[in-house]
Design a protein around this motif. Structure first.
Motif, PDB file in Angstrom:
ATOM      1  N   GLY A 134      28.227 -12.448  12.959  1.00 17.58           N
ATOM      2  CA  GLY A 134      27.953 -13.871  12.862  1.00 17.58           C
ATOM      3  C   GLY A 134      29.031 -14.561  12.061  1.00 17.58           C
ATOM      4  N   ARG A 135      28.663 -15.664  11.449  1.00 18.46           N
ATOM      5  CA  ARG A 135      29.642 -16.507  10.789  1.00 18.46           C
ATOM      6  C   ARG A 135      29.849 -16.093   9.338  1.00 18.46           C
ATOM      7  N   THR A 136      30.901 -15.312   9.066  1.00 22.18           N
ATOM      8  CA  THR A 136      31.247 -14.964   7.698  1.00 22.18           C
ATOM      9  C   THR A 136      32.685 -15.395   7.439  1.00 22.18           C
ATOM     10  N   ASP A 137      32.948 -15.871   6.246  1.00 21.69           N
ATOM     11  CA  ASP A 137      34.313 -16.219   5.879  1.00 21.69           C
ATOM     12  C   ASP A 137      34.500 -15.972   4.384  1.00 21.69           C
ATOM     13  N   ASN A 138      35.648 -16.342   3.858  1.00 16.48           N
ATOM     14  CA  ASN A 138      35.980 -16.018   2.479  1.00 16.48           C
ATOM     15  C   ASN A 138      35.092 -16.698   1.448  1.00 16.48           C
ATOM     16  N   ARG A 139      34.277 -17.628   1.856  1.00 17.84           N
ATOM     17  CA  ARG A 139      33.407 -18.295   0.907  1.00 17.84           C
ATOM     18  C   ARG A 139      32.057 -17.588   0.740  1.00 17.84           C
ATOM     19  N   TYR A 140      31.893 -16.462   1.422  1.00 16.20           N
ATOM     20  CA  TYR A 140      30.650 -15.711   1.304  1.00 16.20           C
ATOM     21  C   TYR A 140      30.720 -14.697   0.166  1.00 16.20           C
ATOM     22  N   THR A 141      29.555 -14.422  -0.388  1.00 15.28           N
ATOM     23  CA  THR A 141      29.371 -13.321  -1.324  1.00 15.28           C
ATOM     24  C   THR A 141      28.390 -12.347  -0.686  1.00 15.28           C
ATOM     25  N   MET A 142      28.730 -11.071  -0.768  1.00 10.94           N
ATOM     26  CA  MET A 142      27.875 -10.020  -0.239  1.00 10.94           C
ATOM     27  C   MET A 142      27.347  -9.203  -1.413  1.00 10.94           C
ATOM     28  N   ALA A 143      26.116  -8.733  -1.290  1.00  8.67           N
ATOM     29  CA  ALA A 143      25.513  -8.027  -2.422  1.00  8.67           C
ATOM     30  C   ALA A 143      24.585  -6.922  -1.949  1.00  8.67           C
ATOM     31  N   TRP A 144      24.301  -6.018  -2.870  1.00  3.97           N
ATOM     32  CA  TRP A 144      23.275  -4.992  -2.691  1.00  3.97           C
ATOM     33  C   TRP A 144      22.175  -5.221  -3.709  1.00  3.97           C
ATOM     34  N   PHE A 145      20.957  -5.151  -3.235  1.00  3.69           N
ATOM     35  CA  PHE A 145      19.767  -5.166  -4.075  1.00  3.69           C
ATOM     36  C   PHE A 145      18.959  -3.922  -3.749  1.00  3.69           C
ATOM     37  N   ARG A 146      18.044  -3.579  -4.636  1.00  6.48           N
ATOM     38  CA  ARG A 146      17.144  -2.472  -4.350  1.00  6.48           C
ATOM     39  C   ARG A 146      15.740  -2.827  -4.797  1.00  6.48           C
ATOM     40  N   GLN A 147      14.785  -2.156  -4.190  1.00  8.77           N
ATOM     41  CA  GLN A 147      13.387  -2.478  -4.469  1.00  8.77           C
ATOM     42  C   GLN A 147      12.539  -1.231  -4.362  1.00  8.77           C
ATOM     43  N   THR A 148      11.644  -1.055  -5.327  1.00 11.89           N
ATOM     44  CA  THR A 148      10.639  -0.006  -5.273  1.00 11.89           C
ATOM     45  C   THR A 148       9.269  -0.646  -5.123  1.00 11.89           C
ATOM     46  N   SER A 149       8.306   0.127  -4.711  1.00 12.33           N
ATOM     47  CA  SER A 149       6.976  -0.384  -4.416  1.00 12.33           C
ATOM     48  C   SER A 149       6.378  -1.085  -5.630  1.00 12.33           C
ATOM     49  N   GLY A 150       5.921  -2.307  -5.428  1.00 12.47           N
ATOM     50  CA  GLY A 150       5.265  -3.046  -6.489  1.00 12.47           C
ATOM     51  C   GLY A 150       6.202  -3.786  -7.421  1.00 12.47           C
ATOM     52  N   ASN A 151       7.498  -3.688  -7.162  1.00 11.03           N
ATOM     53  CA  ASN A 151       8.492  -4.339  -8.025  1.00 11.03           C
ATOM     54  C   ASN A 151       9.316  -5.357  -7.245  1.00 11.03           C
ATOM     55  N   GLU A 152       9.934  -6.262  -7.986  1.00 11.17           N
ATOM     56  CA  GLU A 152      10.803  -7.244  -7.356  1.00 11.17           C
ATOM     57  C   GLU A 152      12.145  -6.605  -7.000  1.00 11.17           C
ATOM     58  N   ARG A 153      12.851  -7.286  -6.120  1.00 14.56           N
ATOM     59  CA  ARG A 153      14.191  -6.797  -5.761  1.00 14.56           C
ATOM     60  C   ARG A 153      15.101  -6.912  -6.979  1.00 14.56           C
ATOM     61  N   GLU A 154      15.900  -5.861  -7.166  1.00 15.21           N
ATOM     62  CA  GLU A 154      16.742  -5.727  -8.350  1.00 15.21           C
ATOM     63  C   GLU A 154      18.204  -5.749  -7.927  1.00 15.21           C
ATOM     64  N   PHE A 155      18.999  -6.550  -8.607  1.00 16.87           N
ATOM     65  CA  PHE A 155      20.424  -6.646  -8.313  1.00 16.87           C
ATOM     66  C   PHE A 155      21.120  -5.319  -8.626  1.00 16.87           C
ATOM     67  N   VAL A 156      22.009  -4.921  -7.715  1.00 15.68           N
ATOM     68  CA  VAL A 156      22.782  -3.696  -7.908  1.00 15.68           C
ATOM     69  C   VAL A 156      24.266  -4.032  -8.067  1.00 15.68           C
ATOM     70  N   ALA A 157      24.824  -4.717  -7.087  1.00 17.61           N
ATOM     71  CA  ALA A 157      26.256  -5.041  -7.112  1.00 17.61           C
ATOM     72  C   ALA A 157      26.545  -6.145  -6.112  1.00 17.61           C
ATOM     73  N   ALA A 158      27.684  -6.831  -6.311  1.00 23.27           N
ATOM     74  CA  ALA A 158      28.089  -7.893  -5.393  1.00 23.27           C
ATOM     75  C   ALA A 158      29.603  -7.958  -5.323  1.00 23.27           C
ATOM     76  N   VAL A 159      30.097  -8.511  -4.219  1.00 24.48           N
ATOM     77  CA  VAL A 159      31.541  -8.664  -4.032  1.00 24.48           C
ATOM     78  C   VAL A 159      31.801  -9.976  -3.298  1.00 24.48           C
ATOM     79  N   ARG A 160      32.845 -10.656  -3.740  1.00 26.62           N
ATOM     80  CA  ARG A 160      33.269 -11.863  -3.046  1.00 26.62           C
ATOM     81  C   ARG A 160      34.016 -11.472  -1.780  1.00 26.62           C
ATOM     82  N   TRP A 161      33.657 -12.072  -0.643  1.00 27.03           N
ATOM     83  CA  TRP A 161      34.288 -11.737   0.623  1.00 27.03           C
ATOM     84  C   TRP A 161      35.765 -12.106   0.626  1.00 27.03           C
ATOM     85  N   SER A 162      36.160 -12.977  -0.285  1.00 25.25           N
ATOM     86  CA  SER A 162      37.566 -13.355  -0.406  1.00 25.25           C
ATOM     87  C   SER A 162      38.425 -12.199  -0.899  1.00 25.25           C
ATOM     88  N   GLY A 163      37.771 -11.115  -1.320  1.00 32.10           N
ATOM     89  CA  GLY A 163      38.511  -9.923  -1.699  1.00 32.10           C
ATOM     90  C   GLY A 163      38.796  -9.823  -3.170  1.00 32.10           C
TER      91      GLY A 163
END
Length: 126
Positions: free
Chosen positions: A26-55
């Protein structure tokens, strides 16, 4: 619209490694940020890592610094999370996420991200 598909999860023993992939379409460009989150049962999604698509900048949760590495291959439109020295507490459903125009102070919050993948399960046995 951006579509995200994760892969690479599995069952490993403590101390082993896994590499997760997130294929974006789809539509991705250098202004996007991509990230990983994780979640266990009964808990909220937790931030793991992120990277700017601009490199440029990368961001990590304190509990993964030195063990996990996030990277992006723009030619393949794919983001990766290399996870080393895995621990049982890393067991979770890992989600890929994307957002447009993210400022640094918002990078770690799940509510910032509009697009999400379906998740890939990571299980670390002791």
């Amino acid at each position: 619209q951006v579509q995200l598909v994760e892969s690479g999860g599995g069952l490993v023993q403590t101390g082993y490694s896994l590499r997760l992939s997130c294929a974006a379409s789809g539509r991705t460009d250098n202004r996007y940020t991509m990230a990983w989150f994780r979640q266990t049962s009964g808990n909220e999604r937790e931030f793991v890592a992120a990277v700017r698509w601009s490199g440029g900048n990368t961001f990590y949760a304190d509990f993964v610094k030195g063990r996990f590495t996030i990277s992006a291959d723009k030619a393949k439109n794919t983001m990766y999370l290399q996870m080393n020295s895995l621990k049982p507490e890393d067991t979770a459903l890992y989600y890929c996420a994307a957002a447009y125009g993210v400022i640094n102070s918002s990078t770690r919050y799940a509510g910032t991200y509009r697009y999400w993948g379906q998740g890939t399960q990571v299980t670390v046995s002791s």
